[in-house]
Design a protein around this motif. Structure first.
Motif, PDB file in Angstrom:
ATOM      1  N   ALA A 180      -2.034  -6.326   1.394  1.00  0.00           N
ATOM      2  CA  ALA A 180      -0.705  -5.785   1.671  1.00  0.00           C
ATOM      3  C   ALA A 180      -0.744  -4.266   1.765  1.00  0.00           C
ATOM      4  CB  ALA A 180       0.268  -6.228   0.581  1.00  0.00           C
ATOM      5  N   THR A 181      -1.537  -3.638   0.915  1.00  0.00           N
ATOM      6  CA  THR A 181      -1.656  -2.177   0.941  1.00  0.00           C
ATOM      7  C   THR A 181      -2.246  -1.703   2.256  1.00  0.00           C
ATOM      8  OG1 THR A 181      -1.936  -2.104  -1.469  1.00  0.00           O
ATOM      9  CG2 THR A 181      -2.667  -0.173  -0.210  1.00  0.00           C
ATOM     10  N   GLU A 182      -3.279  -2.388   2.718  1.00  0.00           N
ATOM     11  CA  GLU A 182      -3.903  -2.016   3.991  1.00  0.00           C
ATOM     12  C   GLU A 182      -2.949  -2.241   5.159  1.00  0.00           C
ATOM     13  OE1 GLU A 182      -8.588  -2.990   2.911  1.00  0.00           O
ATOM     14  OE2 GLU A 182      -7.264  -4.595   3.603  1.00  0.00           O
ATOM     15  N   LEU A 183      -2.197  -3.322   5.116  1.00  0.00           N
ATOM     16  CA  LEU A 183      -1.252  -3.601   6.191  1.00  0.00           C
ATOM     17  C   LEU A 183      -0.131  -2.567   6.203  1.00  0.00           C
ATOM     18  CD1 LEU A 183      -1.204  -6.015   8.282  1.00  0.00           C
ATOM     19  CD2 LEU A 183       0.862  -6.711   7.099  1.00  0.00           C
ATOM     20  N   LYS A 184       0.336  -2.183   5.018  1.00  0.00           N
ATOM     21  CA  LYS A 184       1.379  -1.154   4.927  1.00  0.00           C
ATOM     22  C   LYS A 184       0.882   0.163   5.515  1.00  0.00           C
ATOM     23  CE  LYS A 184       5.245   0.723   3.285  1.00  0.00           C
ATOM     24  NZ  LYS A 184       4.940   2.158   3.221  1.00  0.00           N
ATOM     25  N   MET A 185      -0.348   0.511   5.258  1.00  0.00           N
ATOM     26  CA  MET A 185      -0.935   1.730   5.826  1.00  0.00           C
ATOM     27  C   MET A 185      -0.990   1.643   7.351  1.00  0.00           C
ATOM     28  SD  MET A 185      -4.012   2.481   3.101  1.00  0.00           S
ATOM     29  CE  MET A 185      -4.689   3.811   4.109  1.00  0.00           C
ATOM     30  N   GLN A 186      -1.319   0.457   7.862  1.00  0.00           N
ATOM     31  CA  GLN A 186      -1.352   0.255   9.308  1.00  0.00           C
ATOM     32  C   GLN A 186       0.047   0.398   9.909  1.00  0.00           C
ATOM     33  OE1 GLN A 186      -3.136  -3.450  10.531  1.00  0.00           O
ATOM     34  NE2 GLN A 186      -2.734  -3.098  12.698  1.00  0.00           N
ATOM     35  N   ILE A 187       1.040  -0.142   9.233  1.00  0.00           N
ATOM     36  CA  ILE A 187       2.430  -0.003   9.690  1.00  0.00           C
ATOM     37  C   ILE A 187       2.821   1.467   9.763  1.00  0.00           C
ATOM     38  CG2 ILE A 187       4.838  -0.422   9.041  1.00  0.00           C
ATOM     39  CD1 ILE A 187       3.837  -3.089   7.798  1.00  0.00           C
ATOM     40  N   ASP A 188       2.540   2.197   8.697  1.00  0.00           N
ATOM     41  CA  ASP A 188       2.863   3.626   8.665  1.00  0.00           C
ATOM     42  C   ASP A 188       2.176   4.361   9.811  1.00  0.00           C
ATOM     43  OD1 ASP A 188       4.298   3.159   6.344  1.00  0.00           O
ATOM     44  OD2 ASP A 188       2.668   3.778   5.013  1.00  0.00           O
ATOM     45  N   SER A 189       0.919   4.012  10.060  1.00  0.00           N
ATOM     46  CA  SER A 189       0.150   4.675  11.112  1.00  0.00           C
ATOM     47  C   SER A 189       0.704   4.377  12.500  1.00  0.00           C
ATOM     48  CB  SER A 189      -1.311   4.230  11.034  1.00  0.00           C
ATOM     49  OG  SER A 189      -2.073   4.778  12.089  1.00  0.00           O
ATOM     50  N   ILE A 217      -0.320 -15.524  -1.261  1.00  0.00           N
ATOM     51  CA  ILE A 217       1.097 -15.487  -1.633  1.00  0.00           C
ATOM     52  C   ILE A 217       1.424 -14.174  -2.334  1.00  0.00           C
ATOM     53  CG2 ILE A 217       2.847 -16.535  -3.129  1.00  0.00           C
ATOM     54  CD1 ILE A 217       1.404 -19.236  -2.602  1.00  0.00           C
ATOM     55  N   GLU A 218       0.534 -13.764  -3.210  1.00  0.00           N
ATOM     56  CA  GLU A 218       0.731 -12.494  -3.925  1.00  0.00           C
ATOM     57  C   GLU A 218       0.755 -11.317  -2.951  1.00  0.00           C
ATOM     58  OE1 GLU A 218      -1.278  -9.870  -7.564  1.00  0.00           O
ATOM     59  OE2 GLU A 218      -2.242 -11.717  -6.863  1.00  0.00           O
ATOM     60  N   GLU A 219      -0.125 -11.338  -1.939  1.00  0.00           N
ATOM     61  CA  GLU A 219      -0.161 -10.244  -0.969  1.00  0.00           C
ATOM     62  C   GLU A 219       1.128 -10.196  -0.144  1.00  0.00           C
ATOM     63  OE1 GLU A 219      -2.317  -7.836  -0.835  1.00  0.00           O
ATOM     64  OE2 GLU A 219      -3.508  -8.736  -2.439  1.00  0.00           O
ATOM     65  N   LEU A 220       1.660 -11.356   0.211  1.00  0.00           N
ATOM     66  CA  LEU A 220       2.915 -11.385   0.958  1.00  0.00           C
ATOM     67  C   LEU A 220       4.050 -10.802   0.117  1.00  0.00           C
ATOM     68  CD1 LEU A 220       4.559 -12.144   3.441  1.00  0.00           C
ATOM     69  CD2 LEU A 220       4.789 -14.460   2.512  1.00  0.00           C
ATOM     70  N   GLN A 221       4.101 -11.174  -1.141  1.00  0.00           N
ATOM     71  CA  GLN A 221       5.125 -10.622  -2.030  1.00  0.00           C
ATOM     72  C   GLN A 221       4.983  -9.111  -2.159  1.00  0.00           C
ATOM     73  OE1 GLN A 221       4.278 -13.160  -5.446  1.00  0.00           O
ATOM     74  NE2 GLN A 221       6.262 -14.174  -5.224  1.00  0.00           N
ATOM     75  N   LEU A 223       3.695  -7.030   0.035  1.00  0.00           N
ATOM     76  CA  LEU A 223       4.105  -6.381   1.284  1.00  0.00           C
ATOM     77  C   LEU A 223       5.625  -6.309   1.374  1.00  0.00           C
ATOM     78  CD1 LEU A 223       3.364  -5.182   4.073  1.00  0.00           C
ATOM     79  CD2 LEU A 223       3.694  -7.494   4.983  1.00  0.00           C
ATOM     80  N   VAL A 224       6.277  -7.426   1.111  1.00  0.00           N
ATOM     81  CA  VAL A 224       7.732  -7.478   1.218  1.00  0.00           C
ATOM     82  C   VAL A 224       8.376  -6.463   0.276  1.00  0.00           C
ATOM     83  CG1 VAL A 224       9.732  -8.904   0.699  1.00  0.00           C
ATOM     84  CG2 VAL A 224       7.847  -9.852   2.034  1.00  0.00           C
ATOM     85  N   ARG A 225       7.908  -6.404  -0.947  1.00  0.00           N
ATOM     86  CA  ARG A 225       8.483  -5.467  -1.919  1.00  0.00           C
ATOM     87  C   ARG A 225       8.192  -4.020  -1.542  1.00  0.00           C
ATOM     88  NH1 ARG A 225       6.712  -9.227  -7.096  1.00  0.00           N
ATOM     89  NH2 ARG A 225       8.380 -10.779  -6.822  1.00  0.00           N
ATOM     90  N   SER A 226       7.016  -3.785  -1.015  1.00  0.00           N
ATOM     91  CA  SER A 226       6.662  -2.432  -0.576  1.00  0.00           C
ATOM     92  C   SER A 226       7.569  -1.958   0.555  1.00  0.00           C
ATOM     93  CB  SER A 226       5.201  -2.398  -0.124  1.00  0.00           C
ATOM     94  OG  SER A 226       4.861  -1.135   0.404  1.00  0.00           O
ATOM     95  N   LEU A 227       7.852  -2.837   1.505  1.00  0.00           N
ATOM     96  CA  LEU A 227       8.726  -2.477   2.624  1.00  0.00           C
ATOM     97  C   LEU A 227      10.166  -2.280   2.158  1.00  0.00           C
ATOM     98  CD1 LEU A 227       7.365  -4.901   5.374  1.00  0.00           C
ATOM     99  CD2 LEU A 227       6.922  -2.452   5.156  1.00  0.00           C
ATOM    100  N   LYS A 228      10.602  -3.109   1.214  1.00  0.00           N
ATOM    101  CA  LYS A 228      11.960  -2.974   0.684  1.00  0.00           C
ATOM    102  C   LYS A 228      12.157  -1.638  -0.034  1.00  0.00           C
ATOM    103  CE  LYS A 228      13.972  -6.160  -1.659  1.00  0.00           C
ATOM    104  NZ  LYS A 228      14.206  -7.227  -2.662  1.00  0.00           N
TER     105      LYS A 228
END
Length: 247
Positions: A180-189, A217-221, A223-228
């Motif tokens: 989730a952390t890596e995906l969030k970084m990709q989104i930001d980029s 499941i933990e990674e999805l949670q 990601l969702v919380r990070s975006l929120k």
């Protein structure tokens, strides 16, 4: 003068005590999940419900009637107002995509069949195995041999939505290839470099079936919380994507 100054200062204090209206979030993110209803759909749905966020499910008609459990999942999907349901074909091309797209009339019939089984009012759809766009503001086909089929779907009223980024998983192990952390970084980029179809709008493709193991499941949670929690972003249903005219 002193009296006026004192009154002004008091007014300023009162004004500062009034809660300020929060500015609208600038960037929109559209969480979309393909291929349900399947064994991962319940988990995804529960997370979206628990976190109270909108999400769009692109559903396969054949999966909706495959078993009693899948039929019950359809009922659960329809019951949640923050969830949007869209067409992802009836057969998912039986995963034989090249052959599937060579017959535009059959593709149209496949989507029509799915729309009837899924009881969809909207014409928003996503093509299986292809990142194709046919909406008011975007026209794109990733693999050109699929163009005729996409044009046929558009001709008969379908609004085809692709994606900006995909949360991949390994087919054999079903494990996500990014945290989730890596995906969030990709989104930001992607936002920072404006590598999205529409400025300040990003569509994420994920797949229900990946969210069965505890780690995924933990990674999805996460990601969702990070975006929120990120005030730069706001989660939206795909129907609010710019250029997707009302169905």
């Amino acid at each position: 003068m002193l009296r006026d100054s004192a009154i002004l200062s008091k007014t300023e204090i009162i004004a500062c005590s009034i809660p300020q209206k929060k500015l609208s979030k600038r960037k929109k993110i559209y969480l979309t999940f393909d291929d349900g209803p399947n064994k991962g759909t319940r988990t995804v749905l529960d997370i979206m419900k628990e976190e109270q966020i909108p999400a769009t499910f692109f559903l396969v008609g054949e999966h909706a009637i495959g078993s009693t459990e899948q039929k019950e999942l359809m009922d659960s999907l329809r019951s949640l107002q923050t969830i949007e349901l869209c067409n992802h074909s009836y057969s998912h091309a039986h995963n034989k995509f090249d052959k599937f797209y060579m017959q535009p009339d059959s593709v149209l019939a496949d989507f029509d069949k799915a729309r009837a089984i899924l009881q969809l009012d909207c014409m928003t759809a996503r093509t299986p195995g292809r990142n194709i766009w046919r909406i008011d503001s975007i026209h794109g086909t990733d693999i050109k041999t699929s163009r005729a089929a996409a044009d046929t779907l558009q001709k008969y009223g379908y609004k085809l939505v692709g994606w900006d980024m995909e949360w991949h998983f390994e087919p054999k192990t079903m494990q996500l290839t990014k945290t989730a952390t890596e995906l969030k970084m990709q989104i930001d980029s992607l936002f920072m470099r404006n590598k999205v179809k529409q400025e300040n709008h990003l569509v994420i493709l994920a797949h229900d079936q990946a969210y069965r193991s505890p780690s995924n499941i933990e990674e999805l949670q996460k990601l969702v919380r990070s975006l929120k929690q990120d005030d730069n972003y706001e989660l939206e249903l795909i129907k609010n994507y710019p250029g997707l005219s009302k169905n």
